[in-house]
Design a protein around this motif. Structure first.
Motif, PDB file in Angstrom:
ATOM      1  N   VAL A  53     -82.064  13.139  -8.641  1.00 30.48           N
ATOM      2  CA  VAL A  53     -81.176  13.277  -7.478  1.00 30.48           C
ATOM      3  C   VAL A  53     -79.707  13.324  -7.881  1.00 30.48           C
ATOM      4  O   VAL A  53     -78.852  13.631  -7.059  1.00 30.48           O
ATOM      5  CB  VAL A  53     -81.413  12.156  -6.434  1.00 30.48           C
ATOM      6  CG1 VAL A  53     -82.805  12.258  -5.836  1.00 30.48           C
ATOM      7  CG2 VAL A  53     -81.164  10.782  -7.021  1.00 30.48           C
ATOM      8  N   HIS A  54     -79.415  12.990  -9.132  1.00 23.02           N
ATOM      9  CA  HIS A  54     -78.044  13.068  -9.622  1.00 23.02           C
ATOM     10  C   HIS A  54     -78.053  13.278 -11.133  1.00 23.02           C
ATOM     11  O   HIS A  54     -78.804  12.633 -11.847  1.00 23.02           O
ATOM     12  CB  HIS A  54     -77.258  11.792  -9.315  1.00 23.02           C
ATOM     13  CG  HIS A  54     -75.882  11.833  -9.893  1.00 23.02           C
ATOM     14  ND1 HIS A  54     -74.852  12.527  -9.300  1.00 23.02           N
ATOM     15  CD2 HIS A  54     -75.371  11.331 -11.038  1.00 23.02           C
ATOM     16  CE1 HIS A  54     -73.767  12.416 -10.050  1.00 23.02           C
ATOM     17  NE2 HIS A  54     -74.059  11.703 -11.117  1.00 23.02           N
ATOM     18  N   SER A  55     -77.170  14.169 -11.601  1.00 23.25           N
ATOM     19  CA  SER A  55     -77.018  14.414 -13.027  1.00 23.25           C
ATOM     20  C   SER A  55     -75.544  14.515 -13.374  1.00 23.25           C
ATOM     21  O   SER A  55     -74.869  15.477 -13.009  1.00 23.25           O
ATOM     22  CB  SER A  55     -77.723  15.711 -13.437  1.00 23.25           C
ATOM     23  OG  SER A  55     -77.428  16.005 -14.794  1.00 23.25           O
ATOM     24  N   GLU A  82     -83.224  14.110  -1.544  1.00 25.11           N
ATOM     25  CA  GLU A  82     -82.309  15.220  -1.806  1.00 25.11           C
ATOM     26  C   GLU A  82     -81.258  14.775  -2.816  1.00 25.11           C
ATOM     27  O   GLU A  82     -81.135  13.591  -3.114  1.00 25.11           O
ATOM     28  CB  GLU A  82     -81.626  15.642  -0.502  1.00 25.11           C
ATOM     29  CG  GLU A  82     -82.604  16.078   0.567  1.00 25.11           C
ATOM     30  CD  GLU A  82     -81.953  16.268   1.933  1.00 25.11           C
ATOM     31  OE1 GLU A  82     -80.764  15.901   2.091  1.00 25.11           O
ATOM     32  OE2 GLU A  82     -82.637  16.771   2.830  1.00 25.11           O
ATOM     33  N   LYS A  83     -80.481  15.718  -3.300  1.00 26.58           N
ATOM     34  CA  LYS A  83     -79.376  15.398  -4.212  1.00 26.58           C
ATOM     35  C   LYS A  83     -78.401  14.458  -3.512  1.00 26.58           C
ATOM     36  O   LYS A  83     -78.211  14.546  -2.310  1.00 26.58           O
ATOM     37  CB  LYS A  83     -78.636  16.666  -4.644  1.00 26.58           C
ATOM     38  CG  LYS A  83     -79.488  17.645  -5.406  1.00 26.58           C
ATOM     39  CD  LYS A  83     -79.693  17.188  -6.805  1.00 26.58           C
ATOM     40  CE  LYS A  83     -80.493  18.237  -7.574  1.00 26.58           C
ATOM     41  NZ  LYS A  83     -81.047  17.717  -8.786  1.00 26.58           N
TER      42      LYS A  83
END
Length: 95
Positions: A53-55, A82-83
């Motif tokens: 969901v996060h990078s 979701e992101k």
């Protein structure tokens, strides 16, 4: 039980940021399984139930904690995650 996995860069000393996120999430949802593990250089990757969901490697920013929590609540309800939103980048200048 929802599982949150955070991969962080130890060289960049992102361990503290991971523990802040973990403490924030556990304060609102004590039944979470939150793990912090050292990983790739420059990383701060957040996955909820195996879904990224996060990078930080992609966006160069940390996640907003409240946004991560909102996605955790979605996962708890059985909804797709979701992101998450990113924290604004501060104190950074390119010379």
């Amino acid at each position: 039980m929802v599982k949150v996995e955070v991969e962080y860069c130890g060289i960049c000393n992102f361990s503290g940021q991971c523990h802040l996120l973990r403490d924030f999430l556990l304060a609102s949802s004590p039944d979470l399984d939150v793990s912090c593990r050292q990983g790739r250089r420059g990383s701060f990757e957040v996955a909820i139930d195996g879904q990224l969901v996060h990078s930080k490697l992609s966006c160069l920013a940390f996640p907003q904690h409240a946004s991560v929590l909102a996605q955790v609540h979605r996962a708890e309800r059985g909804e797709p995650v979701e992101k998450v939103l990113e924290q604004p980048i501060k104190d950074c200048s390119v010379m």
